[in-house]
Design an enzyme around this catalytic site. Sequence first.
Site, PDB file in Angstrom:
ATOM      1  N   GLY A   1      -1.516  -5.628 -17.916  1.00 40.03           N
ATOM      2  CA  GLY A   1      -1.067  -5.436 -16.540  1.00 40.03           C
ATOM      3  C   GLY A   1      -1.218  -6.725 -15.756  1.00 40.03           C
ATOM      4  O   GLY A   1      -2.096  -7.539 -16.035  1.00 40.03           O
TER       5      GLY A   1
ATOM      6  N   GLY B   1      -0.403  -8.475 -11.592  1.00 38.32           N
ATOM      7  CA  GLY B   1       0.083  -8.307 -10.222  1.00 38.32           C
ATOM      8  C   GLY B   1      -0.530  -9.351  -9.313  1.00 38.32           C
ATOM      9  O   GLY B   1      -1.193 -10.291  -9.767  1.00 38.32           O
TER      10      GLY B   1
ATOM     11  N   GLY C   1      -4.396  -9.821  -9.631  1.00 35.81           N
ATOM     12  CA  GLY C   1      -4.993 -10.443 -10.802  1.00 35.81           C
ATOM     13  C   GLY C   1      -4.344  -9.953 -12.074  1.00 35.81           C
ATOM     14  O   GLY C   1      -3.238  -9.409 -12.065  1.00 35.81           O
TER      15      GLY C   1
ATOM     16  N   LYS D   1     -10.217  -6.264 -15.499  1.00 34.12           N
ATOM     17  CA  LYS D   1      -9.377  -6.827 -14.434  1.00 34.12           C
ATOM     18  C   LYS D   1     -10.003  -8.129 -13.933  1.00 34.12           C
ATOM     19  O   LYS D   1     -11.094  -8.133 -13.371  1.00 34.12           O
ATOM     20  CB  LYS D   1      -9.239  -5.853 -13.266  1.00 34.12           C
ATOM     21  CG  LYS D   1      -8.339  -6.394 -12.150  1.00 34.12           C
ATOM     22  CD  LYS D   1      -8.483  -5.605 -10.856  1.00 34.12           C
ATOM     23  CE  LYS D   1      -7.792  -4.292 -10.922  1.00 34.12           C
ATOM     24  NZ  LYS D   1      -7.760  -3.619  -9.595  1.00 34.12           N
TER      25      LYS D   1
ATOM     26  N   ASP E   1      -2.489   2.151  -1.620  1.00 33.49           N
ATOM     27  CA  ASP E   1      -1.495   1.577  -2.527  1.00 33.49           C
ATOM     28  C   ASP E   1      -1.119   2.578  -3.623  1.00 33.49           C
ATOM     29  O   ASP E   1      -1.133   2.252  -4.808  1.00 33.49           O
ATOM     30  CB  ASP E   1      -2.036   0.283  -3.143  1.00 33.49           C
ATOM     31  CG  ASP E   1      -0.921  -0.635  -3.646  1.00 33.49           C
ATOM     32  OD1 ASP E   1       0.250  -0.418  -3.260  1.00 33.49           O
ATOM     33  OD2 ASP E   1      -1.217  -1.569  -4.415  1.00 33.49           O
TER      34      ASP E   1
END
Length: 432
Positions: free
Chosen positions: A125, A127, A130, A146, A245
């Site tokens: 992932g 974005g 990070g 993350k 979000d």
Amino acid sequence: MPASANFSGGALLPELTHRTHILGLKLYVIVLFFLLILLTTLLIFFICITKRRTPLKHSSGTIPLVSKDIIQVKTHRITVHDINNPKSEEEKEKVVSANIGWGRWYSLKELEEATRGFQEGNVIGEGGYGIVYKGILHDGSVVAVKNLLNNNKGQAEKEFKGEVEAIGKVRHKHLVGLVGYCAEGAQRMLVYEYIDNGTLEQWLHGDVGSVSPLTWDIRMKVAVGIAKGLAYLHEGLEPKVVHRDVKSSNILLDKKWNAKVSDFGLAKLLGSEKSYVTTRVMGTFGYVSPEYASTGMLNEGSDVYSFGILLMELITGRSPIDYSRPPAEMNLVDWFKGMVASRCGDELVDPLIEIKPSPRSLKRALLVCLRCIDLDVIKRPKMGQIVHMLEADDFPFRSEHRTRETDHDSSRTTVSIKVPYPTGHVELSSWR
């Protein structure tokens, strides 16, 4: 004289005054000495028992509502400052081990080894916040790491603090679990449980072939799971947590299609019955509620609006904003409302769904969408109510605002429900 006379006080007195072989002390001195020791021991024992029975003082707090989806984790009040400024690595480990809720502290070296040096092939992932890597720890457990980017004036620190405050203290079936973290120098990393079936965004908008694995029933299961997770954040915690979000890329799915809300970097803690006003609106374009975008007024109604958009996404398979579509269909909300107004609700269903939903199930989902995106934030339902709406078999037919008229050509009853629309009201009709 009777034998008992030998044990009278008068007979014993001379015996107590006799000198013994212990330092030449008299017997009564030794007896008094041992009595003193015995009394002292009993006194110490009594004091210890009294202290143990005294209740420990601790800071009080509201206990979240408990359900089968929630596992409470006891925590000590430890601040980010405590983590960032330990006296030594041993002190840091000690601080973290006391705080079970935040998980354990991982060294940068441990996470580098787990992710093979943060190898590009381990990226799952990415974005503005990070990059997320898949990692395998020494004990064989799989995690998601993350790595928060620190590009802009401590934003990584803010997101780090926001996430551990928001989800560090509880475990919920529909919230991604925080396993631990790393705080070394300027590095800020969060370690989560690894969810092995990707994101909702990938399953809705990725190349899944001519038939989506996400059947209608699975999509409704996902919607209920998301709603339950958000309901706990809003109604089961004090202070409540507003996610800020909610979007398809922040919904993780496991192999059984259980939804887990993730990414709490923008989450905001709010006191009961309070709103938060900010001059900097955070969130993702297409999901942000109109009142939050225009005034900066944030409360749980903002998440409800975002959930409504997400439910539309589940129903239609379309993104909130899609510039590749004709102008009238670029904005999902406008197109969706227009189709409902034109009584074309059946045409809203994602064409990749092989078995179409029943009219009853579809109208229930459509109505929930429209209620969630009501321009009047006060009229939007709470997330707990949304869970009930999606799970109740008789919704939307049990409504205070319904009208009935009998169809004389059949035994069916028409049920009309008025829902808000910018140009007035639209009636959804169904039959039973």
